[in-house]
Scaffold this active site. Structure first.
Site, PDB file in Angstrom:
ATOM      1  CB  CYS A   2      -0.868   0.019   1.242  1.00 34.74           C
ATOM      2  SG  CYS A   2      -1.812  -1.501   1.452  1.00 34.74           S
ATOM      3  CD1 TRP A  76      -2.867  -4.522  -5.106  1.00 38.24           C
ATOM      4  CD2 TRP A  76      -2.202  -5.895  -3.475  1.00 38.24           C
ATOM      5  NE1 TRP A  76      -2.749  -5.786  -5.634  1.00 38.24           N
ATOM      6  CE2 TRP A  76      -2.352  -6.647  -4.657  1.00 38.24           C
ATOM      7  CE3 TRP A  76      -1.807  -6.556  -2.316  1.00 38.24           C
ATOM      8  CZ2 TRP A  76      -2.098  -8.019  -4.721  1.00 38.24           C
ATOM      9  CZ3 TRP A  76      -1.560  -7.918  -2.373  1.00 38.24           C
ATOM     10  CH2 TRP A  76      -1.700  -8.637  -3.574  1.00 38.24           C
ATOM     11  CD  GLU A 492       3.272  -7.346 -15.704  1.00 42.62           C
ATOM     12  OE1 GLU A 492       3.054  -7.324 -14.492  1.00 42.62           O
ATOM     13  OE2 GLU A 492       4.409  -7.186 -16.172  1.00 42.62           O
ATOM     14  CG  HIS A 508      11.915 -31.828 -25.390  1.00 39.61           C
ATOM     15  ND1 HIS A 508      12.415 -33.085 -25.654  1.00 39.61           N
ATOM     16  CD2 HIS A 508      12.882 -30.956 -25.763  1.00 39.61           C
ATOM     17  CE1 HIS A 508      13.650 -32.977 -26.129  1.00 39.61           C
ATOM     18  NE2 HIS A 508      13.951 -31.679 -26.230  1.00 39.61           N
TER      19      HIS A 508
HETATM   20  O1  M6R Z   1      10.320  -4.398  -7.212  1.00 37.16           O
HETATM   21  P1  M6R Z   1      10.765  -5.724  -7.740  1.00 37.16           P
HETATM   22  O2  M6R Z   1      11.731  -5.612  -8.875  1.00 37.16           O
HETATM   23  O3  M6R Z   1      11.323  -6.601  -6.643  1.00 37.16           O
HETATM   24  O4  M6R Z   1       9.465  -6.457  -8.254  1.00 37.16           O
HETATM   25  C1  M6R Z   1       9.526  -7.785  -8.699  1.00 37.16           C
HETATM   26  C2  M6R Z   1       8.262  -8.162  -9.432  1.00 37.16           C
HETATM   27  O5  M6R Z   1       7.158  -8.070  -8.569  1.00 37.16           O
HETATM   28  C3  M6R Z   1       8.003  -7.281 -10.666  1.00 37.16           C
HETATM   29  O6  M6R Z   1       9.077  -7.336 -11.549  1.00 37.16           O
HETATM   30  C4  M6R Z   1       6.716  -7.748 -11.361  1.00 37.16           C
HETATM   31  O7  M6R Z   1       6.901  -9.003 -11.943  1.00 37.16           O
HETATM   32  C5  M6R Z   1       6.245  -6.717 -12.394  1.00 37.16           C
HETATM   33  N1  M6R Z   1       4.801  -6.661 -12.395  1.00 37.16           N
HETATM   34  C6  M6R Z   1       6.647  -7.039 -13.774  1.00 37.16           C
HETATM   35  O8  M6R Z   1       6.156  -6.169 -14.723  1.00 37.16           O
END
Ligand code: M6R
Length: 616
Positions: A2, A76, A492, A508
């Site tokens: 959040c 969130w 996403e 495979h």
């Molecule tokens: O802040 P971070 O790089 O640790 O976040 C990791 C993932 O949550 C982040 O890359 C996520 O997969 C994104 N939604 C990708 O676009």
């Protein structure tokens, strides 16, 4: 998960809180709320389900009474759905205190039962309301708000940032954190709290990170930081390197469009200052040669897009430094009893520096005696603070929830680290290293060419494919992680089923998915630089083409061998084989963004997601 903002000063707090929340909305956007201690010394609160706009419109129509002290939250949801009742702030039982929370209170059921047994009732389904009620109870018992706040922080288990205001203490905001971020913004005659510096960057560039298990008492003129027992702790302030405009949309249609366009700069900034006489020398790693010489293996931990950057990093580190590298999804790492010890370097990758899964992996690694290095984009974030060393990516603030420029910057930092490690360990020929450095320095201009020359083509393609129900992505070598990233972006942003595969794996099993018309993106390595890989992937293209796939290739300029088998060809400039992901991912990002836009979706705030995942 959040966004949190707090203010105390001479100005009316409502607009400052709402502007701060707007900059933090990427952290969560299913409800929002603020609480203000008014000039008459009363607590007023407003909270609404839905995006921040719903709250903003409500406040515009019916403003709160003016007041110079306040807190705000954008949510969130974890415990309880996105409703007005579950939105933050939460009130104490007498309505005189308001509290907001980021994180998960793991012992909330026990605390709720304790409070219920004492006759307390709950208005929401959240774990956070328990902390508000507990704070009210402790205050009544102890008669001292700060002592009560310390007592509550000490009772909670799990991850939390808490901030609170009380009618009895106008001009004071209290904050506490454990495993969840909270940063102070130091102004003149006013101070701020935020989940990250974006919350207050338009007011001050001077910030102070609050450490693990620390509490801050903030007034307009002072911040006092202690541990949970009330002992003073050392604090250091830092200058925020980027400007407020960096986290604004400017004239762009979306933050994502802006951030894709900023990728040449993200690469250039991440390399800048790290090249000396044609060799990579990372100043942040000065004095750590012994550590780098003493390791026998590297484990990379990361989640989502960052983990795909990590996979690219594995290829680069092993090739240039000959240190074996494993990649673990951070949330799997500590649950599988990994074999690590003092000779292991655990490299975490995180844009936010707050991802709970990654943070817990880093803490576990340290407990096992491993060395830890963080690759991070956010100054003062928790993961770099918990690590032995940090190499910052300099992508600037990334606001769109789906990662683009942070991914490119993470790969760049990993290339830079691999070249540094190869030099320190004496296994990388300086002449070869100089060629790689030169190539890396040419990448920003090449990304710009992809943007200039392919963007319109890719957008047209996305427009034609707006009804597509499933897309596959294939790559080999460093093209494999790019295929995973291409698929994730499409899932996403456009909510389309998409899968990335190592092209050699297709036969495979997954080749059974191919039916006439199935769109397949194929990342084709350079025929000049990687002739063997190139010929293998051309064979893979023929295999899927023979089964009716609609093939879209991303291939080097001038590669004519793919033409007979491709329905569409997207071109990228020639680069060194290791650096191909920095160019090849760009059309895939644009494709996902354009297809989502064609479907009328919000590309900056996709459904169900938050930018920073601070729960396990
Ligand atoms: O802040 P971070 O790089 O640790 O976040 C990791 C993932 O949550 C982040 O890359 C996520 O997969 C994104 N939604 C990708 O676009």
């Amino acid at each position: 998960m959040c966004g949190i903002v707090g203010y105390v000063g001479a100005r009316p707090s409502q607009d400052i809180l709402i502007a701060g929340l707007a900059r933090l909305e990427y952290r969560g956007y299913d409800s929002a709320g603020i609480a203000v201690i008014t000039d008459d010394g009363a607590l007023e609160m407003r909270k609404r389900a839905g995006k921040l706009k719903v709250l903003r419109d409500d406040l515009a129509a019916h403003p709160l009474t003016a007041g110079n002290t306040g807190i705000g939250h954008t949510r969130w949801a974890t415990h309880g759905g996105p409703t007005d009742e579950n939105a933050h702030p939460h009130l104490g039982d007498d309505g005189k205190l308001a509290l907001i929370h980021n994180g998960i209170i793991e012992n909330f059921a026990e605390l709720r039962d304790e409070l219920a047994g004492q006759g307390y009732t709950f208005k929401s389904e959240t774990d956070s309301e328990v902390a508000a009620l507990l704070l009210g109870r402790e205050y009544r018992e102890l008669g001292d708000m700060l002592a009560a706040f310390r007592a509550v922080a000490g009772r909670l288990e799990g991850a939390f940032t808490l901030i609170a205001v009380h009618e009895d203490l106008p001009g004071v905001v209290l904050g506490a954190r454990r495993n969840s971020p909270l940063v102070i913004g130091l102004g003149e005659g006013e101070n701020f709290l935020g989940s990250d510096v974006a919350a207050f960057i338009e007011h001050t560039h001077l910030a102070m990170a609050i450490g693990q298990d620390q509490i801050v008492q903030m007034t307009a003129d002072a911040v006092v930081v202690t541990d949970f027992e009330g002992n003073p702790v050392d604090t250091t302030s830092f200058e925020v390197m980027w400007d407020a405009s960096a986290s604004e949309k400017g004239g762009w249609s979306s933050f994502m469009a802006k951030e894709i366009a900023e990728q040449p700069e993200a690469v250039a900034n991440t390399v800048r200052g790290r090249v000396r006489d044609g060799a990579v020398v990372i100043p942040e790693l000065d004095g750590l040669d012994d550590l780098l010489l003493g390791i026998s293996r590297i484990v990379i931990v990361a989640c989502g897009t960052a983990s795909y950057a990590g996979l690219v990093g594995k290829y680069a580190i092993e090739t240039w430094s000959r240190v074996p590298v494993e990649l673990d999804l951070a949330h799997e790492f500590r649950y599988r009893a990994p074999v690590i010890g003092p000779d292991t370097l655990v490299v975490s990758i995180s844009q936010s520096g707050e991802t709970m899964d990654t943070l817990m992996a880093v803490k576990y690694a340290r407990e096992q005696g491993a060395k830890t290095l963080s690759i991070c984009n956010t100054q003062g974030a928790t993961i770099p603070r918990e690590s032995d060393a940090v190499v910052y990516t300099h992508a600037g603030p990334e606001v769109a929830v789906a990662s683009t420029k942070a991914f490119i910057a993470q790969m760049t930092a990993l290339y830079v680290f691999a070249l540094h490690l190869g030099r320190v360990r004496g296994v990388l020929d300086p002449a070869d290293a100089a060629v790689h450095v030169q190539e890396l320095e040419s990448i920003p201009a090449k990304i710009q060419r992809v943007l200039d020359e392919e963007q319109a083509h890719v957008e047209q393609l996305a427009h034609w494919m707006a009804d597509t129900r499933a897309v596959l992505f294939l790559g080999r070598h460093v093209g494999y992680p790019v295929s995973l990233e291409g698929a994730l972006k499409l899932k996403e942003l456009a909510y389309i089923h998409a899968e990335g595969f190592a092209a050699g794996e297709l036969k495979h099993g997954p080749i059974a998915l191919i039916e006439p018309g199935q769109p397949v993106f194929v990342l084709v390595p350079s025929p000049r630089e990687s002739p063997l890989l190139h010929s293998k992937i051309v064979s893979n293209i023929q295999e899927i083409r023979a089964r009716g796939a609609r093939v879209i290739v991303i291939a080097e300029e001038g590669d004519a061998a793919v033409l007979p088998y491709a329905d569409e060809v997207l071109r990228v400039p020639l680069t060194g084989p290791m650096f191909e992901p920095l160019l090849a991912v760009v059309p895939l990002q644009i494709f996902a963004m354009a297809l989502a836009t064609a479907k009328g979706l919000d590309v900056d705030q996709p459904r169900n997601l938050a930018k920073s995942v601070t729960v396990e």
